[in-house]
Design a protein around this motif. Structure first.
Motif, PDB file in Angstrom:
ATOM      1  N   GLU A 102       0.824  -1.206   0.000  1.00 35.50           N
ATOM      2  CA  GLU A 102       0.000   0.000   0.000  1.00 35.50           C
ATOM      3  C   GLU A 102       0.858   1.256   0.000  1.00 35.50           C
ATOM      4  O   GLU A 102       1.881   1.331   0.675  1.00 35.50           O
ATOM      5  CB  GLU A 102      -0.904   0.006   1.228  1.00 35.50           C
ATOM      6  N   VAL A 103       0.411   2.250  -0.784  1.00 37.65           N
ATOM      7  CA  VAL A 103       1.003   3.580  -0.793  1.00 37.65           C
ATOM      8  C   VAL A 103      -0.015   4.557  -0.234  1.00 37.65           C
ATOM      9  O   VAL A 103      -1.160   4.608  -0.698  1.00 37.65           O
ATOM     10  CB  VAL A 103       1.408   4.016  -2.214  1.00 37.65           C
ATOM     11  N   ILE A 104       0.389   5.336   0.747  1.00 37.13           N
ATOM     12  CA  ILE A 104      -0.444   6.428   1.255  1.00 37.13           C
ATOM     13  C   ILE A 104      -0.003   7.717   0.590  1.00 37.13           C
ATOM     14  O   ILE A 104       1.186   8.040   0.544  1.00 37.13           O
ATOM     15  CB  ILE A 104      -0.327   6.556   2.787  1.00 37.13           C
ATOM     16  N   THR A 105      -0.970   8.454   0.061  1.00 31.67           N
ATOM     17  CA  THR A 105      -0.698   9.775  -0.507  1.00 31.67           C
ATOM     18  C   THR A 105      -1.880  10.672  -0.164  1.00 31.67           C
ATOM     19  O   THR A 105      -2.631  10.381   0.769  1.00 31.67           O
ATOM     20  CB  THR A 105      -0.431   9.674  -2.027  1.00 31.67           C
ATOM     21  N   PHE A 106      -2.051  11.770  -0.903  1.00 29.63           N
ATOM     22  CA  PHE A 106      -3.130  12.714  -0.584  1.00 29.63           C
ATOM     23  C   PHE A 106      -3.909  13.075  -1.847  1.00 29.63           C
ATOM     24  O   PHE A 106      -3.331  13.228  -2.926  1.00 29.63           O
ATOM     25  CB  PHE A 106      -2.557  13.984   0.060  1.00 29.63           C
ATOM     26  N   GLY A 107      -5.214  13.229  -1.689  1.00 29.28           N
ATOM     27  CA  GLY A 107      -6.084  13.489  -2.825  1.00 29.28           C
ATOM     28  C   GLY A 107      -5.868  14.833  -3.483  1.00 29.28           C
ATOM     29  O   GLY A 107      -6.268  15.038  -4.635  1.00 29.28           O
ATOM     30  N   LEU A 108      -5.241  15.778  -2.783  1.00 30.84           N
ATOM     31  CA  LEU A 108      -5.025  17.115  -3.332  1.00 30.84           C
ATOM     32  C   LEU A 108      -3.705  17.211  -4.098  1.00 30.84           C
ATOM     33  O   LEU A 108      -3.334  18.277  -4.574  1.00 30.84           O
ATOM     34  CB  LEU A 108      -5.030  18.139  -2.178  1.00 30.84           C
ATOM     35  N   GLU A 109      -2.993  16.105  -4.243  1.00 24.24           N
ATOM     36  CA  GLU A 109      -1.658  16.110  -4.814  1.00 24.24           C
ATOM     37  C   GLU A 109      -1.636  16.460  -6.305  1.00 24.24           C
ATOM     38  O   GLU A 109      -2.631  16.344  -7.016  1.00 24.24           O
ATOM     39  CB  GLU A 109      -1.003  14.739  -4.620  1.00 24.24           C
ATOM     40  N   HIS A 110      -0.444  16.834  -6.758  1.00 21.91           N
ATOM     41  CA  HIS A 110      -0.185  17.075  -8.174  1.00 21.91           C
ATOM     42  C   HIS A 110      -0.385  15.765  -8.948  1.00 21.91           C
ATOM     43  O   HIS A 110      -0.103  14.684  -8.433  1.00 21.91           O
ATOM     44  CB  HIS A 110       1.250  17.580  -8.346  1.00 21.91           C
ATOM     45  N   SER A 122      -2.257  -0.597 -11.293  1.00 20.81           N
ATOM     46  CA  SER A 122      -2.580  -1.403 -12.473  1.00 20.81           C
ATOM     47  C   SER A 122      -1.418  -2.283 -12.902  1.00 20.81           C
ATOM     48  O   SER A 122      -1.627  -3.366 -13.449  1.00 20.81           O
ATOM     49  CB  SER A 122      -2.991  -0.487 -13.634  1.00 20.81           C
ATOM     50  N   SER A 123      -0.185  -1.840 -12.662  1.00 22.36           N
ATOM     51  CA  SER A 123       0.966  -2.594 -13.150  1.00 22.36           C
ATOM     52  C   SER A 123       1.526  -3.594 -12.148  1.00 22.36           C
ATOM     53  O   SER A 123       2.073  -4.627 -12.530  1.00 22.36           O
ATOM     54  CB  SER A 123       2.085  -1.631 -13.560  1.00 22.36           C
ATOM     55  N   ARG A 124       1.385  -3.289 -10.847  1.00 24.45           N
ATOM     56  CA  ARG A 124       2.020  -4.139  -9.833  1.00 24.45           C
ATOM     57  C   ARG A 124       1.062  -4.617  -8.741  1.00 24.45           C
ATOM     58  O   ARG A 124       1.491  -5.306  -7.810  1.00 24.45           O
ATOM     59  CB  ARG A 124       3.190  -3.381  -9.173  1.00 24.45           C
ATOM     60  N   GLY A 125      -0.191  -4.221  -8.825  1.00 30.57           N
ATOM     61  CA  GLY A 125      -1.146  -4.636  -7.806  1.00 30.57           C
ATOM     62  C   GLY A 125      -0.976  -3.917  -6.483  1.00 30.57           C
ATOM     63  O   GLY A 125      -1.399  -4.417  -5.433  1.00 30.57           O
ATOM     64  N   VAL A 126      -0.387  -2.722  -6.515  1.00 27.11           N
ATOM     65  CA  VAL A 126      -0.162  -1.937  -5.302  1.00 27.11           C
ATOM     66  C   VAL A 126      -1.408  -1.112  -4.992  1.00 27.11           C
ATOM     67  O   VAL A 126      -1.958  -0.436  -5.866  1.00 27.11           O
ATOM     68  CB  VAL A 126       1.060  -1.015  -5.461  1.00 27.11           C
ATOM     69  N   LEU A 127      -1.861  -1.145  -3.764  1.00 24.08           N
ATOM     70  CA  LEU A 127      -3.022  -0.360  -3.348  1.00 24.08           C
ATOM     71  C   LEU A 127      -2.609   1.080  -3.084  1.00 24.08           C
ATOM     72  O   LEU A 127      -1.531   1.342  -2.542  1.00 24.08           O
ATOM     73  CB  LEU A 127      -3.633  -0.963  -2.084  1.00 24.08           C
ATOM     74  N   VAL A 128      -3.450   2.021  -3.471  1.00 23.08           N
ATOM     75  CA  VAL A 128      -3.167   3.433  -3.267  1.00 23.08           C
ATOM     76  C   VAL A 128      -4.274   4.032  -2.417  1.00 23.08           C
ATOM     77  O   VAL A 128      -5.461   3.900  -2.746  1.00 23.08           O
ATOM     78  CB  VAL A 128      -3.055   4.188  -4.608  1.00 23.08           C
ATOM     79  N   ASN A 129      -3.887   4.696  -1.332  1.00 23.07           N
ATOM     80  CA  ASN A 129      -4.846   5.300  -0.416  1.00 23.07           C
ATOM     81  C   ASN A 129      -4.634   6.813  -0.394  1.00 23.07           C
ATOM     82  O   ASN A 129      -3.797   7.325   0.343  1.00 23.07           O
ATOM     83  CB  ASN A 129      -4.671   4.735   0.992  1.00 23.07           C
ATOM     84  N   PRO A 130      -5.392   7.567  -1.226  1.00 20.38           N
ATOM     85  CA  PRO A 130      -5.262   9.025  -1.236  1.00 20.38           C
ATOM     86  C   PRO A 130      -6.096   9.654  -0.116  1.00 20.38           C
ATOM     87  O   PRO A 130      -7.319   9.693  -0.184  1.00 20.38           O
ATOM     88  CB  PRO A 130      -5.784   9.417  -2.621  1.00 20.38           C
ATOM     89  N   LEU A 131      -5.439  10.141   0.896  1.00 22.42           N
ATOM     90  CA  LEU A 131      -6.135  10.716   2.041  1.00 22.42           C
ATOM     91  C   LEU A 131      -6.676  12.100   1.695  1.00 22.42           C
ATOM     92  O   LEU A 131      -6.083  12.839   0.911  1.00 22.42           O
ATOM     93  CB  LEU A 131      -5.180  10.833   3.228  1.00 22.42           C
ATOM     94  N   PHE A 158       3.971   8.845   0.146  1.00 25.31           N
ATOM     95  CA  PHE A 158       4.389   9.557  -1.060  1.00 25.31           C
ATOM     96  C   PHE A 158       3.637  10.883  -1.106  1.00 25.31           C
ATOM     97  O   PHE A 158       2.409  10.892  -1.217  1.00 25.31           O
ATOM     98  CB  PHE A 158       4.072   8.680  -2.277  1.00 25.31           C
ATOM     99  N   LEU A 159       4.344  11.985  -1.016  1.00 27.89           N
ATOM    100  CA  LEU A 159       3.679  13.289  -0.945  1.00 27.89           C
ATOM    101  C   LEU A 159       4.582  14.410  -1.429  1.00 27.89           C
ATOM    102  O   LEU A 159       5.805  14.252  -1.546  1.00 27.89           O
ATOM    103  CB  LEU A 159       3.259  13.597   0.487  1.00 27.89           C
TER     104      LEU A 159
END
Length: 386
Positions: A102-110, A122-131, A158-159
């Motif tokens: 899982e990757v945590i990031t933010f919904g307001l990001e670039h 889509s490429s590696r099956g990694v979950l993304v959680n945009p806070l 990742f931010l």
């Protein structure tokens, strides 16, 4: 700071009220001259003659040293890149992801944060959680939100260090304490920081940090840099392979990979002329001093924010507390579309700003070379649109 002398070195200040360094900053003459001089030298002497070739290698090494000095790291931890997004991709696509990470990031990001992160899904099956993230969020809000989102599957935070939409400066140091103690990687988009605020990678202690040359550093397009903490270099595998990815090979299939050096990510061709300009941009910045520049940037932005916050019909979106602020001021003009405001400010007043689609707003980037009078001009011009 001798502002008149500084502005004399930046020709664009004579032709516009330039408040858009957060997109691309106007280069000083020394940057442009360094690029021209190198191009002329290559043209006149031949690009692969011994003197040109050797001096080019020296410039490449000097560029890494300059970035290392700017970030307080070693040159061995620096890769010269094409742009911030280039560096982010080197890291994201080179790490050993497992399906379900899982990757945590933010919904307001670039988009250069969100789209590469979503690509991992889509490429590696990694979950993304945009806070969720709001310009008015406090440090405590952000830290607690991340803390509550961390799970046993979280592998990366990742931010952006500074949010491009509104200038919110994220609590990177405190977030790093959360991630490091849990073995979570930390990748930072520094698109809005280099040349804008003081940077010290040893103090931030993050794993990966990418910067551009053309924004607040006032360097050329097409040049950036990536920092990878020394211990993390072997973990990241190159996905674009050139000869530097090998320490030794032969014509029967024997191959010894380059594991420990940033050279493994290098592609064989880059513009030495642009690197020469990047070196001059960093030199220009460091001559003035990071702390001096950061203080002035905050002061100018505070002037603008204070004025806009008192005007009925203008909705200020950027934070006002200097602890979470930067030189970006985002605002909305009541009853006006952001792109119409941007167009009107340029057509009628010669003021350069930009629109930010995510917040449907206008964004002004006040940099050290801007004057208080230029900000007053922006304030008065915006008032005329109400």
């Amino acid at each position: 700071m001798n502002l008149d002398a500084i502005r004399e070195q930046i020709p664009a200040t004579k032709n516009a009220v330039y408040l858009n360094s957060g997109w691309s900053g106007p280069s000083p003459r020394s940057v442009v001259e360094a690029i021209k001089t190198r191009l002329d030298y290559e043209s006149e002497e031949g690009p692969t003659t011994r003197p040109v070739f050797e001096s080019g290698k020296a410039i490449q090494a000097h560029a890494k040293e300059s970035v290392a000095s700017l970030l307080n790291v070693t040159p061995e931890e620096i890769l010269m890149t094409q742009c911030t997004t280039d560096g982010l991709n080197v890291v994201l696509n080179g790490l050993p992801w497992e399906e379900g990470d899982e990757v945590i990031t933010f919904g307001l990001e670039h988009p250069s944060v969100l789209i590469p992160a979503y690509h991992l899904k889509s490429s590696r099956g990694v979950l993304v959680n945009p806070l969720p993230l709001n310009p008015s969020d406090s440090k405590e809000d952000i830290i607690n939100r991340v803390l509550n989102a961390i799970t046993s599957k979280t592998r990366m935070l990742f931010l952006s260090h500074i949010q491009y939409t509104c200038g919110l400066k994220m609590p990177v140091r405190e977030l790093r304490e959360l991630t490091k103690s849990r073995g979570i990687w930390m990748l930072i988009d520094g698109a809005q920081t280099a040349g804008h605020i003081t940077l010290d990678m040893r103090e931030l202690d993050c794993d990966f940090y990418a910067i551009p040359g053309q924004k607040w550093l006032l360097g050329p397009d097409g040049v950036g840099a990536l920092y990878i903490r020394k211990e993390m270099i072997p973990l990241v595998k190159p996905v674009r392979i050139s000869s530097t990815a090998s320490l030794a090979y032969d014509d029967v299939g024997n191959f010894k990979p380059n594991e420990d050096s940033m050279d493994k990510f290098k592609l064989p061709t880059s513009s030495v002329a642009l690197l020469a300009g990047f070196i001059e941009a960093i030199k220009f910045h460091q001559t003035l001093g990071s702390e001096v520049i950061e203080k002035r940037n905050l002061g100018l932005a505070s002037q603008l924010k204070n004025a806009f916050s008192e005007i009925r019909g203008i909705n200020l979106l950027s934070p006002t507390s200097e602890s979470v602020s930067a030189g970006l001021t985002s605002f909305q003009v009541e009853g006006k579309k952001a792109d119409d405001v941007v167009t009107s400010l340029w057509d009628n007043f010669g003021i350069v700003v930009r629109q930010v689609n995510e917040l449907s707003c206008v964004r002004a980037s006040s940099h050290f070379f801007n004057t208080e009078e230029e900000l007053e001009k922006l304030i008065n011009a915006t008032l005329s649109l109400l």
